[in-house]
Design an enzyme around this catalytic site. Sequence first.
Site, PDB file in Angstrom:
ATOM      1  N   ARG A  85      16.523  12.918  -3.196  1.00  0.00           N
ATOM      2  CA  ARG A  85      15.166  13.123  -2.690  1.00  0.00           C
ATOM      3  C   ARG A  85      15.130  12.791  -1.201  1.00  0.00           C
ATOM      4  O   ARG A  85      15.762  11.827  -0.751  1.00  0.00           O
ATOM      5  CB  ARG A  85      14.169  12.216  -3.411  1.00  0.00           C
ATOM      6  CG  ARG A  85      13.777  12.686  -4.791  1.00  0.00           C
ATOM      7  CD  ARG A  85      12.855  13.922  -4.732  1.00  0.00           C
ATOM      8  NE  ARG A  85      12.448  14.366  -6.059  1.00  0.00           N
ATOM      9  CZ  ARG A  85      13.060  15.319  -6.771  1.00  0.00           C
ATOM     10  NH1 ARG A  85      14.108  15.953  -6.290  1.00  0.00           N
ATOM     11  NH2 ARG A  85      12.607  15.659  -7.963  1.00  0.00           N
ATOM     12  N   HIS A 140      15.809  22.796  -0.804  1.00  0.00           N
ATOM     13  CA  HIS A 140      15.604  22.132  -2.103  1.00  0.00           C
ATOM     14  C   HIS A 140      15.932  23.101  -3.243  1.00  0.00           C
ATOM     15  O   HIS A 140      15.121  23.343  -4.149  1.00  0.00           O
ATOM     16  CB  HIS A 140      14.177  21.603  -2.250  1.00  0.00           C
ATOM     17  CG  HIS A 140      14.075  20.532  -3.311  1.00  0.00           C
ATOM     18  ND1 HIS A 140      13.258  19.445  -3.213  1.00  0.00           N
ATOM     19  CD2 HIS A 140      14.731  20.385  -4.489  1.00  0.00           C
ATOM     20  CE1 HIS A 140      13.393  18.671  -4.286  1.00  0.00           C
ATOM     21  NE2 HIS A 140      14.293  19.235  -5.086  1.00  0.00           N
TER      22      HIS A 140
HETATM   23  N1  LIG Z   1      17.908  18.836  -5.146  1.00  0.00           N
HETATM   24  C1  LIG Z   1      17.658  19.295  -6.354  1.00  0.00           C
HETATM   25  O1  LIG Z   1      17.592  20.499  -6.580  1.00  0.00           O
HETATM   26  C2  LIG Z   1      17.500  18.310  -7.488  1.00  0.00           C
HETATM   27  C3  LIG Z   1      17.515  18.795  -8.803  1.00  0.00           C
HETATM   28  C4  LIG Z   1      17.416  17.880  -9.827  1.00  0.00           C
HETATM   29  C5  LIG Z   1      17.332  16.520  -9.576  1.00  0.00           C
HETATM   30  N2  LIG Z   1      17.332  16.080  -8.289  1.00  0.00           N
HETATM   31  C6  LIG Z   1      17.251  14.641  -8.002  1.00  0.00           C
HETATM   32  O2  LIG Z   1      18.398  13.987  -8.542  1.00  0.00           O
HETATM   33  C7  LIG Z   1      17.977  12.730  -9.056  1.00  0.00           C
HETATM   34  C8  LIG Z   1      19.012  12.172 -10.033  1.00  0.00           C
HETATM   35  O3  LIG Z   1      18.967  12.901 -11.247  1.00  0.00           O
HETATM   36  P1  LIG Z   1      19.731  12.377 -12.563  1.00  0.00           P
HETATM   37  O4  LIG Z   1      19.370  13.323 -13.649  1.00  0.00           O
HETATM   38  O5  LIG Z   1      21.160  12.165 -12.282  1.00  0.00           O
HETATM   39  O6  LIG Z   1      19.009  10.955 -12.777  1.00  0.00           O
HETATM   40  P2  LIG Z   1      19.446   9.763 -13.737  1.00  0.00           P
HETATM   41  O7  LIG Z   1      20.288  10.262 -14.854  1.00  0.00           O
HETATM   42  O8  LIG Z   1      18.188   9.025 -14.079  1.00  0.00           O
HETATM   43  O9  LIG Z   1      20.383   8.861 -12.805  1.00  0.00           O
HETATM   44  C9  LIG Z   1      19.879   8.107 -11.750  1.00  0.00           C
HETATM   45  C10 LIG Z   1      21.031   7.272 -11.172  1.00  0.00           C
HETATM   46  O10 LIG Z   1      20.541   6.580 -10.036  1.00  0.00           O
HETATM   47  C11 LIG Z   1      20.820   5.198 -10.189  1.00  0.00           C
HETATM   48  N3  LIG Z   1      19.769   4.381  -9.549  1.00  0.00           N
HETATM   49  C12 LIG Z   1      18.444   4.422  -9.721  1.00  0.00           C
HETATM   50  N4  LIG Z   1      17.831   3.495  -8.963  1.00  0.00           N
HETATM   51  C13 LIG Z   1      18.812   2.851  -8.305  1.00  0.00           C
HETATM   52  C14 LIG Z   1      18.827   1.790  -7.372  1.00  0.00           C
HETATM   53  N5  LIG Z   1      17.708   1.188  -6.980  1.00  0.00           N
HETATM   54  N6  LIG Z   1      20.006   1.390  -6.892  1.00  0.00           N
HETATM   55  C15 LIG Z   1      21.152   1.962  -7.306  1.00  0.00           C
HETATM   56  N7  LIG Z   1      21.220   2.991  -8.196  1.00  0.00           N
HETATM   57  C16 LIG Z   1      20.053   3.416  -8.679  1.00  0.00           C
HETATM   58  C17 LIG Z   1      20.827   4.962 -11.684  1.00  0.00           C
HETATM   59  O11 LIG Z   1      21.506   3.746 -11.966  1.00  0.00           O
HETATM   60  P3  LIG Z   1      21.789   3.280 -13.491  1.00  0.00           P
HETATM   61  O12 LIG Z   1      22.894   4.180 -13.977  1.00  0.00           O
HETATM   62  O13 LIG Z   1      22.213   1.874 -13.351  1.00  0.00           O
HETATM   63  O14 LIG Z   1      20.491   3.466 -14.232  1.00  0.00           O
HETATM   64  C18 LIG Z   1      21.558   6.217 -12.151  1.00  0.00           C
HETATM   65  O15 LIG Z   1      22.937   6.076 -11.986  1.00  0.00           O
HETATM   66  C19 LIG Z   1      16.610  13.044  -9.650  1.00  0.00           C
HETATM   67  O16 LIG Z   1      15.833  11.870  -9.802  1.00  0.00           O
HETATM   68  C20 LIG Z   1      16.025  13.983  -8.635  1.00  0.00           C
HETATM   69  O17 LIG Z   1      15.320  13.238  -7.643  1.00  0.00           O
HETATM   70  C21 LIG Z   1      17.415  16.941  -7.234  1.00  0.00           C
END
Ligand SMILES: NC(=O)c1ccc[n+]([C@@H]2O[C@H](COP(=O)([O-])OP(=O)(O)OC[C@H]3O[C@@H](n4cnc5c(N)ncnc54)[C@H](OP(=O)(O)O)[C@@H]3O)[C@@H](O)[C@H]2O)c1
Length: 319
Positions: free
Chosen positions: A234, A282
């Site tokens: 993000r 994006h």
């Molecule tokens: N650009 C695009 O087109 C697009 C598309 C889809 C998603 N996204 C973005 O990608 C993000 C990630 O997606 P995901 O499905 O992989 O999410 P997810 O499965 O919820 O994984 C989030 C990861 O971030 C870590 N995290 C969260 N808060 C943290 C902190 N304060 N310090 C360190 N690590 C932290 C989590 O740690 P833990 O493993 O310890 O919980 C986990 O490893 C989404 O939230 C979205 O914003 C972007």
Amino acid sequence: MPAKSPVIVDLRFHPEQVREGLKHAFPGREVINRADPQHADRDLSGIDYAVLWKPLDDLFTRATDLKVLFSGGAGVDHVLTLPGLPNLPLVRFVDHTLTTRMSEWIVMQCLMHLRQHLAYDRQQHKKIWNALNQPEAAELTVGMMGMGVLGSDAARKLKVMGFNVLGWSRSGRPVEGIEMYSESGLDEFLSKTDILVGLLPLTADTANIFDAKLFAKLRKHGPLGGPVFINAGRGGSQVEADLAEALKTGVLKGASLDVFQIEPLPDTSPFWTLSNVILTPHSAADSDVSALFAYVEKQIDRFERGEPMENLVARDAGY
Ligand SMILES: NC(=O)c1ccc[n+]([C@@H]2O[C@H](COP(=O)([O-])OP(=O)(O)OC[C@H]3O[C@@H](n4cnc5c(N)ncnc54)[C@H](OP(=O)(O)O)[C@@H]3O)[C@@H](O)[C@H]2O)c1
């Protein structure tokens, strides 16, 4: 048997694809697509489910009996900050089509920086025939901040390409084949990283995390001649003034950016014209609407059978 609850669809993206996808979605249920003017005055009380992404302002004041909310995207920062958001289970979208697309984008960006694509592009426009230095993926370390569904898959695929890959997450939870770091290990993780990849959700803890101090801690004298920053999490996680300065002064050799503080990216942003930046709107990993509706159907079935739904958002953590 009681009639199945209708589903409200309130999505502000790809209206044509949504309309098309809904032709075959949610069999046996009425679907109220709020992009459709014929539903403007429909009574929304007594409806259990809403699939939403940047919904219309009056959703929660009119749909007062919702039981479950489904985010139209993997990220939920937009949902968690909605005015009047009711305290209901919130399920985020997780699907292999989205995960695969994100990994394609991340691997492509890492390879473009590894193989000096921007420099070759400039040379091509000047008709310059000149082979550049060619380090191997194995000489570089990619540091992945965010090792959830998306980060873990991208990390695995980068390993297949030969990169060394480190992971950093809140918990530091083990991921097979990847050396993991947790919050307290951030400085060590950064000092080993040549290409930093951001795949973090936007939360209170991750807002503005990518700043000048963090960029200065990346490995300085790696094979690319300086560290590279790639962000597809993000835009709210990056301090854009610091990022632009780091790209101008050589603290960062280059960047690939898919997300920004303000989207669409304003004309005045320096990222449009910095020659060491690759920029996409994006679009690293769009939600496939047919996959989204099939996923929501599956979660509704689980809910109605009394089984736990998958990928429930932890409100206190913000993701
Ligand atoms: N650009 C695009 O087109 C697009 C598309 C889809 C998603 N996204 C973005 O990608 C993000 C990630 O997606 P995901 O499905 O992989 O999410 P997810 O499965 O919820 O994984 C989030 C990861 O971030 C870590 N995290 C969260 N808060 C943290 C902190 N304060 N310090 C360190 N690590 C932290 C989590 O740690 P833990 O493993 O310890 O919980 C986990 O490893 C989404 O939230 C979205 O914003 C972007």
